[in-house]
Write a protein that holds these residues in place. Sequence first.
Motif, PDB file in Angstrom:
ATOM      1  N   SER A   1     129.454  57.137  41.139  1.00 13.64           N
ATOM      2  CA  SER A   1     128.272  57.945  41.447  1.00 13.64           C
ATOM      3  C   SER A   1     128.667  59.329  41.947  1.00 13.64           C
ATOM      4  N   CYS A   2     129.740  59.403  42.710  1.00 13.55           N
ATOM      5  CA  CYS A   2     130.191  60.691  43.244  1.00 13.55           C
ATOM      6  C   CYS A   2     130.566  61.664  42.128  1.00 13.55           C
ATOM      7  N   VAL A   3     131.115  61.158  41.041  1.00 11.41           N
ATOM      8  CA  VAL A   3     131.628  62.052  39.992  1.00 11.41           C
ATOM      9  C   VAL A   3     130.685  62.164  38.792  1.00 11.41           C
ATOM     10  N   THR A   4     129.567  61.458  38.819  1.00 14.38           N
ATOM     11  CA  THR A   4     128.630  61.557  37.698  1.00 14.38           C
ATOM     12  C   THR A   4     127.313  62.215  38.079  1.00 14.38           C
ATOM     13  N   GLN A   5     126.730  61.824  39.215  1.00  8.14           N
ATOM     14  CA  GLN A   5     125.363  62.228  39.507  1.00  8.14           C
ATOM     15  C   GLN A   5     125.156  63.743  39.599  1.00  8.14           C
ATOM     16  N   PRO A   6     126.042  64.518  40.225  1.00  9.50           N
ATOM     17  CA  PRO A   6     125.784  65.963  40.285  1.00  9.50           C
ATOM     18  C   PRO A   6     125.634  66.600  38.907  1.00  9.50           C
ATOM     19  N   TYR A   7     126.402  66.144  37.955  1.00  8.82           N
ATOM     20  CA  TYR A   7     126.386  66.741  36.617  1.00  8.82           C
ATOM     21  C   TYR A   7     125.216  66.205  35.788  1.00  8.82           C
ATOM     22  N   VAL A   8     124.850  64.956  36.028  1.00 10.70           N
ATOM     23  CA  VAL A   8     123.669  64.409  35.365  1.00 10.70           C
ATOM     24  C   VAL A   8     122.407  65.090  35.904  1.00 10.70           C
ATOM     25  N   MET A   9     122.368  65.338  37.214  1.00  6.35           N
ATOM     26  CA  MET A   9     121.240  66.072  37.793  1.00  6.35           C
ATOM     27  C   MET A   9     121.039  67.413  37.103  1.00  6.35           C
ATOM     28  N   GLU A  10     122.137  68.123  36.926  1.00  9.02           N
ATOM     29  CA  GLU A  10     122.058  69.431  36.281  1.00  9.02           C
ATOM     30  C   GLU A  10     121.541  69.295  34.851  1.00  9.02           C
ATOM     31  N   TYR A  11     122.050  68.305  34.134  1.00 10.31           N
ATOM     32  CA  TYR A  11     121.627  68.113  32.742  1.00 10.31           C
ATOM     33  C   TYR A  11     120.141  67.762  32.665  1.00 10.31           C
ATOM     34  N   ASN A  12     119.662  66.998  33.631  1.00  4.97           N
ATOM     35  CA  ASN A  12     118.272  66.541  33.621  1.00  4.97           C
ATOM     36  C   ASN A  12     117.292  67.545  34.215  1.00  4.97           C
TER      37      ASN A  12
ATOM     38  N   ARG B   1     123.067  72.126  44.834  1.00  7.36           N
ATOM     39  CA  ARG B   1     124.172  72.630  45.668  1.00  7.36           C
ATOM     40  C   ARG B   1     124.331  71.769  46.915  1.00  7.36           C
ATOM     41  N   VAL B   2     123.199  71.338  47.486  1.00  7.43           N
ATOM     42  CA  VAL B   2     123.258  70.477  48.671  1.00  7.43           C
ATOM     43  C   VAL B   2     123.960  69.162  48.353  1.00  7.43           C
ATOM     44  N   VAL B   3     123.614  68.561  47.217  1.00 12.96           N
ATOM     45  CA  VAL B   3     124.238  67.289  46.827  1.00 12.96           C
ATOM     46  C   VAL B   3     125.740  67.476  46.620  1.00 12.96           C
ATOM     47  N   ASP B   4     126.131  68.562  45.945  1.00 13.14           N
ATOM     48  CA  ASP B   4     127.556  68.864  45.769  1.00 13.14           C
ATOM     49  C   ASP B   4     128.264  68.942  47.118  1.00 13.14           C
ATOM     50  N   GLU B   5     127.707  69.734  48.016  1.00 14.96           N
ATOM     51  CA  GLU B   5     128.329  69.938  49.328  1.00 14.96           C
ATOM     52  C   GLU B   5     128.337  68.658  50.145  1.00 14.96           C
ATOM     53  N   PHE B   6     127.292  67.849  49.987  1.00 17.53           N
ATOM     54  CA  PHE B   6     127.191  66.577  50.704  1.00 17.53           C
ATOM     55  C   PHE B   6     128.328  65.649  50.291  1.00 17.53           C
ATOM     56  N   ILE B   7     128.531  65.502  48.995  1.00 13.29           N
ATOM     57  CA  ILE B   7     129.592  64.626  48.492  1.00 13.29           C
ATOM     58  C   ILE B   7     130.970  65.124  48.921  1.00 13.29           C
ATOM     59  N   MET B   8     131.214  66.397  48.746  1.00 15.59           N
ATOM     60  CA  MET B   8     132.527  66.940  49.111  1.00 15.59           C
ATOM     61  C   MET B   8     132.726  66.933  50.622  1.00 15.59           C
ATOM     62  N   GLY B   9     131.647  67.122  51.379  1.00 12.00           N
ATOM     63  CA  GLY B   9     131.758  67.076  52.830  1.00 12.00           C
ATOM     64  C   GLY B   9     132.114  65.702  53.361  1.00 12.00           C
ATOM     65  N   LEU B  10     131.790  64.681  52.600  1.00  5.53           N
ATOM     66  CA  LEU B  10     132.165  63.315  52.975  1.00  5.53           C
ATOM     67  C   LEU B  10     133.602  62.994  52.586  1.00  5.53           C
ATOM     68  N   GLY B  11     134.254  63.934  51.879  1.00  4.44           N
ATOM     69  CA  GLY B  11     135.629  63.696  51.430  1.00  4.44           C
ATOM     70  C   GLY B  11     135.722  62.827  50.198  1.00  4.44           C
ATOM     71  N   MET B  12     134.644  62.767  49.442  1.00  7.10           N
ATOM     72  CA  MET B  12     134.614  61.922  48.253  1.00  7.10           C
ATOM     73  C   MET B  12     135.085  62.700  47.017  1.00  7.10           C
ATOM     74  N   PRO B  13     135.567  61.996  45.991  1.00  9.45           N
ATOM     75  CA  PRO B  13     135.934  62.667  44.737  1.00  9.45           C
ATOM     76  C   PRO B  13     134.709  63.305  44.100  1.00  9.45           C
ATOM     77  N   HIS B  14     134.942  64.374  43.340  1.00  6.58           N
ATOM     78  CA  HIS B  14     133.817  65.129  42.775  1.00  6.58           C
ATOM     79  C   HIS B  14     133.990  65.381  41.286  1.00  6.58           C
ATOM     80  N   ARG B  15     135.128  65.008  40.737  1.00  4.47           N
ATOM     81  CA  ARG B  15     135.422  65.224  39.323  1.00  4.47           C
ATOM     82  C   ARG B  15     136.045  63.958  38.733  1.00  4.47           C
ATOM     83  N   LEU B  16     135.808  63.755  37.451  1.00  2.00           N
ATOM     84  CA  LEU B  16     136.403  62.608  36.769  1.00  2.00           C
ATOM     85  C   LEU B  16     137.921  62.652  36.830  1.00  2.00           C
ATOM     86  N   ARG B  17     138.484  63.837  36.743  1.00  2.00           N
ATOM     87  CA  ARG B  17     139.948  63.930  36.758  1.00  2.00           C
ATOM     88  C   ARG B  17     140.540  63.489  38.099  1.00  2.00           C
ATOM     89  N   GLU B  18     139.738  63.552  39.168  1.00  2.00           N
ATOM     90  CA  GLU B  18     140.220  63.075  40.469  1.00  2.00           C
ATOM     91  C   GLU B  18     140.385  61.562  40.470  1.00  2.00           C
TER      92      GLU B  18
END
Length: 400
Positions: A297-308, A341-358
């Motif tokens: 969810s960390c590496v998919t939802q931000p990009y799906v949100m943008e697409y949708n 942007r909030v969702v992006d920052e929220f995920i990264m602020g938790l120290g979670m992965p944010h990209r598939l390559r991670e």
Amino acid sequence: MTISKLEGEYRPPVPSRVIFGQGKVSRLQGELDALGGQRALLLSGPTVAEKTDSVRRVREALGDSCLGVYSGLSQRAPLNTAVAATKMALECNADTLVGVGGSTISDAARMIAVMMAEGITSEDRLRELGEQQNGLLEPNLEGKSLPLQVSIPTTLSAGEFNRGGGNVLDDQAAHKIRVRHPDLYAHLIVLDPEMTIGTPDWLWLSTGVKALDHCIERLYCKGNQPATDATTAKAAELLFNYLPKSREQDDDQDARLQCLMAAWLSMIGAPSVGSGLSHAIGHVIGVKYSVGHGYTSCVTQPYVMEYNRPASAGKQAMLARAAGLETRGMSDEAAAEAVARVVDEFIMGLGMPHRLRELEIPREDLRDIAEETMEDGAGRNNPVPISSVEQVLEVLEKAW
């Protein structure tokens, strides 16, 4: 005269009794008596059993009703572990399965219940049935008894609130074998923050993002309506406010309980609103690369949100308000961009992965992932209809 276009259907959520609060596990014996359960088998994964105190505490709370513990249900419950648990349950004549853990345990417990009712006690037999029925078992359980189910979550995945299905992993074929029947659900769910003590932050926080993923897809996928919007928006609000405060080092039991409540609320719309592309991609990469659903969810939802966004800006604006953004005077599109942007920052602020390559997913695998995603039913309710591999690949490229 203006004719409203509002219409839809609401289906009630899981008919489970839910008790919540600190120390509620201590009431297990009385709750089991009220359900009519007398012979309980406790199910968990090895990590929960060996590295936390939760299994011991549940066993003590069950008292003489607990006939034993099976703690071999590792991630996604490989077939051999499900068969071993089924044999143990049948040998001790269990009438109740008490699961302690995340979605793996609740999903597997529903399959184990069916295996008990059907007398399936070998990997070969379960695999054979899976092959015969294209990976989805739909048993006729008329005249057969299923054990009672009790779920005690230690994560925020919220799989205990699913109804009608379960699954285990055919690790030889690298795909899940699923079961579907309306009588498969937890009769009792216990939300006790004390049971989450010892859950590592990476798992707790990532499954919190999975709960947020539920919220986002419940808001904008097909079937959304005011009855589900209200609980979903409240769930998102709780997660934005309390998940960062719920880290293990902070020892904030109230924050952890609020997150458990959010996970519950994120699932109330599940029978009426299907999931979308984020879940579909997550199902594929989760099994294909042995990645937990929280991380997917960390590496998919931000990009799906943008697409949708073009098809769901109004709903994403609701998420912006749940995140505490001041949206007065903003267009829905602007609010949707702001909350992304909030969702992006929220995920990264938790120290979670944010990209598939991670997650060490090779870029050259993206087309295969896209093709397999097209076969996953979860994407059928996406607000932007998904009809081609290229659409999925577009999202995956951005996520990589």
